[in-house]
Design a protein around this motif. Structure first.
Motif, PDB file in Angstrom:
ATOM      1  N   UNK A   3       0.834  -1.203   0.000  1.00  0.00           N
ATOM      2  CA  UNK A   3       0.000   0.000   0.000  1.00  0.00           C
ATOM      3  C   UNK A   3       0.862   1.243   0.000  1.00  0.00           C
ATOM      4  N   UNK A   4       0.334   2.302  -0.636  1.00  0.00           N
ATOM      5  CA  UNK A   4       0.910   3.636  -0.561  1.00  0.00           C
ATOM      6  C   UNK A   4      -0.134   4.537   0.069  1.00  0.00           C
ATOM      7  N   UNK A   5       0.230   5.181   1.168  1.00  0.00           N
ATOM      8  CA  UNK A   5      -0.715   6.040   1.874  1.00  0.00           C
ATOM      9  C   UNK A   5      -0.159   7.456   1.911  1.00  0.00           C
ATOM     10  N   UNK A   6      -0.926   8.368   1.322  1.00  0.00           N
ATOM     11  CA  UNK A   6      -0.511   9.769   1.247  1.00  0.00           C
ATOM     12  C   UNK A   6      -1.145  10.577   2.372  1.00  0.00           C
ATOM     13  N   UNK A   7      -0.495  11.681   2.703  1.00  0.00           N
ATOM     14  CA  UNK A   7      -1.051  12.620   3.669  1.00  0.00           C
ATOM     15  C   UNK A   7      -0.464  14.001   3.401  1.00  0.00           C
ATOM     16  N   UNK A   8      -1.146  15.036   3.929  1.00  0.00           N
ATOM     17  CA  UNK A   8      -0.589  16.369   3.874  1.00  0.00           C
ATOM     18  C   UNK A   8      -1.263  17.336   2.927  1.00  0.00           C
ATOM     19  N   UNK A   9      -2.260  16.896   2.195  1.00  0.00           N
ATOM     20  CA  UNK A   9      -2.952  17.824   1.305  1.00  0.00           C
ATOM     21  C   UNK A   9      -3.832  18.790   2.066  1.00  0.00           C
ATOM     22  N   UNK A  10      -4.433  19.730   1.335  1.00  0.00           N
ATOM     23  CA  UNK A  10      -5.325  20.672   1.974  1.00  0.00           C
ATOM     24  C   UNK A  10      -5.500  21.937   1.166  1.00  0.00           C
ATOM     25  N   UNK A  11      -6.037  22.944   1.830  1.00  0.00           N
ATOM     26  CA  UNK A  11      -6.293  24.246   1.220  1.00  0.00           C
ATOM     27  C   UNK A  11      -5.229  25.234   1.684  1.00  0.00           C
ATOM     28  N   UNK A  12      -4.657  25.955   0.734  1.00  0.00           N
ATOM     29  CA  UNK A  12      -3.615  26.921   1.068  1.00  0.00           C
ATOM     30  C   UNK A  12      -3.765  28.137   0.168  1.00  0.00           C
ATOM     31  N   UNK A  13      -3.369  29.286   0.668  1.00  0.00           N
ATOM     32  CA  UNK A  13      -3.441  30.512  -0.126  1.00  0.00           C
ATOM     33  C   UNK A  13      -2.272  30.565  -1.121  1.00  0.00           C
ATOM     34  N   UNK A  22       4.197  10.276   1.626  1.00  0.00           N
ATOM     35  CA  UNK A  22       3.646   9.021   1.111  1.00  0.00           C
ATOM     36  C   UNK A  22       4.477   7.879   1.677  1.00  0.00           C
ATOM     37  N   UNK A  23       3.825   7.022   2.442  1.00  0.00           N
ATOM     38  CA  UNK A  23       4.510   5.905   3.072  1.00  0.00           C
ATOM     39  C   UNK A  23       4.097   4.598   2.411  1.00  0.00           C
ATOM     40  N   UNK A  24       5.080   3.789   2.089  1.00  0.00           N
ATOM     41  CA  UNK A  24       4.828   2.468   1.526  1.00  0.00           C
ATOM     42  C   UNK A  24       4.851   1.436   2.641  1.00  0.00           C
ATOM     43  N   UNK A  25       3.931   0.477   2.550  1.00  0.00           N
ATOM     44  CA  UNK A  25       3.875  -0.567   3.570  1.00  0.00           C
ATOM     45  C   UNK A  25       3.506  -1.891   2.917  1.00  0.00           C
TER      46      UNK A  25
END
Length: 115
Positions: A3-13, A22-25
């Protein structure tokens, strides 16, 4: 199961920064090139950057000087530091990795650059 699990997205100016991870497991014996792609609404998925196991990077022209890709092989994790973000960077960002000879994709994380 890999699996590849991403994090850290969002709304920014505009002009702001975000950091994606992105962590691989799973059963990983060979973790080779990793990278990031993105897909904006109505557009095809495009390369953002890739990084080899040795740390050599290949960047799209559109992000040169603004985004930095890095990886931690011990943690099986790839990062995308995004600075000076622009509205045209708005997209779903996908992690990509070659693991055990196969290509894997993350589920995607939304990045929205808007005031």
């Amino acid at each position: 199961q890999v699996q590849l699990v991403e994090s850290g997205g969002g709304l920014v100016q505009p002009g702001g920064s975000l950091r994606l991870s992105c962590a691989a497991s799973g059963s990983i014996f060979f973790l080779n090139d990793m990278g990031w792609y993105r897909q904006a609404p109505g557009k095809q998925r495009e390369l953002v950057a890739t990084i080899t196991r040795a740390g050599r990077t290949k960047d799209a022209d559109s992000i040169k000087g603004r985004f930095t890709t890095s990886r931690d092989n011990a943690k099986k994790t790839v990062y995308l530091q995004m600075n000076s973000l622009r509205p045209e960077d708005t997209a779903v960002y996908y992690c990509n990795a070659w693991i055990n000879g196969y290509e894997y994709w993350g589920q995607g994380t939304q990045v929205t650059v808007s005031s």
